[in-house]
Design a protein around this motif. Structure first.
Motif, PDB file in Angstrom:
ATOM      1  N   LEU A 265      34.871  12.428  47.161  1.00 19.75           N
ATOM      2  CA  LEU A 265      33.413  12.416  47.216  1.00 19.75           C
ATOM      3  C   LEU A 265      32.855  11.545  46.105  1.00 19.75           C
ATOM      4  O   LEU A 265      33.384  11.540  44.977  1.00 19.75           O
ATOM      5  CB  LEU A 265      32.871  13.838  47.083  1.00 19.75           C
ATOM      6  N   LEU A 266      31.789  10.818  46.413  1.00 20.50           N
ATOM      7  CA  LEU A 266      31.113   9.985  45.428  1.00 20.50           C
ATOM      8  C   LEU A 266      29.874  10.706  44.901  1.00 20.50           C
ATOM      9  O   LEU A 266      29.241  11.490  45.618  1.00 20.50           O
ATOM     10  CB  LEU A 266      30.700   8.649  46.051  1.00 20.50           C
ATOM     11  N   PHE A 267      29.524  10.414  43.659  1.00 21.42           N
ATOM     12  CA  PHE A 267      28.345  10.987  43.027  1.00 21.42           C
ATOM     13  C   PHE A 267      27.142  10.079  43.298  1.00 21.42           C
ATOM     14  O   PHE A 267      27.152   8.907  42.911  1.00 21.42           O
ATOM     15  CB  PHE A 267      28.556  11.112  41.514  1.00 21.42           C
ATOM     16  N   THR A 268      26.114  10.593  43.949  1.00 24.04           N
ATOM     17  CA  THR A 268      24.933   9.778  44.237  1.00 24.04           C
ATOM     18  C   THR A 268      23.963   9.827  43.065  1.00 24.04           C
ATOM     19  O   THR A 268      24.082  10.664  42.161  1.00 24.04           O
ATOM     20  CB  THR A 268      24.224  10.267  45.505  1.00 24.04           C
ATOM     21  N   THR A 274      28.332  12.096  48.514  1.00 27.12           N
ATOM     22  CA  THR A 274      28.586  11.495  49.802  1.00 27.12           C
ATOM     23  C   THR A 274      30.092  11.324  49.948  1.00 27.12           C
ATOM     24  O   THR A 274      30.808  11.193  48.947  1.00 27.12           O
ATOM     25  CB  THR A 274      27.851  10.147  49.949  1.00 27.12           C
ATOM     26  N   ILE A 275      30.585  11.348  51.180  1.00 26.45           N
ATOM     27  CA  ILE A 275      32.030  11.327  51.410  1.00 26.45           C
ATOM     28  C   ILE A 275      32.538   9.895  51.399  1.00 26.45           C
ATOM     29  O   ILE A 275      32.098   9.075  52.211  1.00 26.45           O
ATOM     30  CB  ILE A 275      32.380  11.993  52.750  1.00 26.45           C
ATOM     31  N   CYS A 276      33.462   9.607  50.514  1.00 29.56           N
ATOM     32  CA  CYS A 276      34.074   8.281  50.456  1.00 29.56           C
ATOM     33  C   CYS A 276      35.166   8.166  51.525  1.00 29.56           C
ATOM     34  O   CYS A 276      35.120   7.298  52.387  1.00 29.56           O
ATOM     35  CB  CYS A 276      34.639   8.024  49.070  1.00 29.56           C
ATOM     36  N   GLU A 277      36.142   9.054  51.476  1.00 27.38           N
ATOM     37  CA  GLU A 277      37.199   9.072  52.483  1.00 27.38           C
ATOM     38  C   GLU A 277      37.973  10.375  52.378  1.00 27.38           C
ATOM     39  O   GLU A 277      37.815  11.153  51.426  1.00 27.38           O
ATOM     40  CB  GLU A 277      38.143   7.880  52.349  1.00 27.38           C
ATOM     41  N   VAL A 278      38.834  10.608  53.373  1.00 26.24           N
ATOM     42  CA  VAL A 278      39.601  11.840  53.444  1.00 26.24           C
ATOM     43  C   VAL A 278      41.073  11.496  53.632  1.00 26.24           C
ATOM     44  O   VAL A 278      41.423  10.645  54.453  1.00 26.24           O
ATOM     45  CB  VAL A 278      39.113  12.732  54.603  1.00 26.24           C
TER      46      VAL A 278
END
Length: 311
Positions: A265-268, A274-278
């Motif tokens: 997850l990225l910090f907005t 927001t989800i970067c990748e899984v």
């Protein structure tokens, strides 16, 4: 005697890459823990020591030495999805599922996670927050990078990269358009919104069976964009510090059908995520002591309840 022999047949497998590939450190530790938990009921299997076939109208498993193998009840898959190919590893996973093995994670979820844009499709359809992204099918790359509205700076990544490889920041249009010359044209790229507030920093949450069992803030070395620990970054454990993010990670794993997942997850700028990748084959730090017991509990449930149907 027959009952004793039956009990010694492994019904829990850890499926790893062909030799001589070196597995993740967490995979080696997991193998030791599963050996301790299941003894002779457990085996590590490499993809290069399994033959698959059809004989007399039934599916079979066999070793190259000609030994027939019963399908295990549970297979914990520890193959890096970025290197998984349809005609090779995916075919093996399909075969195991169709012989009745419960895969953790399922063949379908591994295929979805192998392609980063497929991930974005599923996450967006589920209504989960992801960065604005653009990719393509057969459009020439030199036309893609000149698309009106493709903003810079932006993050450029391969659809099937892993471990932070093939990810870089294009700060301006000349750099962005230069990707058309240097990219491997056989693999599409994703051009993704740059979340400046999360540069060199993300939150990894490990999910097992729908529950967050570990979390860490990962920070890159020397101001690099990617914060992967395998590329020199550091990780600070933070389970429970970001409950909203952990809840979002659970939803992301569920949207992709993953029983075990590493959600990045990225910090907005607003303090949200927001989800970067899984990642379908996540690594974890040795200090994340809750992960392996959770995986063993997950396997125990599959041994008693039957095939995995996703988180």
């Amino acid at each position: 005697m027959a009952a004793s022999l039956k009990r010694s047949v492994p019904d829990v497998w850890l499926l790893v890459r062909s030799r001589p590939a070196v597995p993740l450190a967490s995979t080696r530790v997991l193998a030791d823990a599963l050996t301790a938990a299941y003894g002779s009921r457990f085996a590590v299997r490499h993809t290069d020591e399994l033959l698959i076939g059809v004989q007399d109208g039934r599916l079979i498993l066999r070793t190259p030495a000609g030994e027939d193998l019963p399908a295990p009840k549970v297979v914990c898959v520890r193959q890096v999805p970025g290197s998984t190919r349809h005609d090779h590893e995916v075919t093996l996973l399909r075969h195991l599922e169709r012989m009745g093995s419960a895969l953790i994670n399922s063949q379908e979820s591994h295929v979805t996670c192998r392609n980063k844009f497929w991930q974005l499709q599923e996450l967006a359809v589920a209504g989960l927050p992801v960065p604005a992204s653009l990719s393509y099918a057969t459009t020439p790359l030199d036309r893609v990078v000149r698309t009106p509205g493709l903003d810079v700076p932006c993050v450029v990544k391969s659809v099937n990269g892993f471990g932070g490889a093939d990810v870089f920041l294009a700060p301006d249009l000349p750099t962005l358009r230069g990707t058309a010359d240097g990219a491997a044209h056989g693999v599409p790229l994703i051009f993704q919104q740059y979340v400046a507030s999360s540069h060199g920093r993300d939150l990894r949450v490990v999910i097992v069976d729908g529950e967050p069992v570990a979390a860490a803030v990962r920070t890159s070395r020397d101001g690099a964009l990617a914060s992967n620990v395998t590329r020199g970054g550091s990780a600070g454990l933070c389970a429970g510090r970001y409950p909203e993010a952990e809840a979002l990670a659970v939803l992301a794993a569920r949207a992709l059908g993953l029983t075990i997942a590493g959600v990045d997850l990225l910090f907005t700028a607003t303090g949200a995520h927001t989800i970067c990748e899984v990642n379908a084959v996540p690594g974890w730090r040795p200090q994340m002591t809750a992960v392996i017991p959770a995986i063993i509990d997950c396997i125990d449930r599959r041994l008693h309840d039957g095939p995995d149907d996703g988180a």
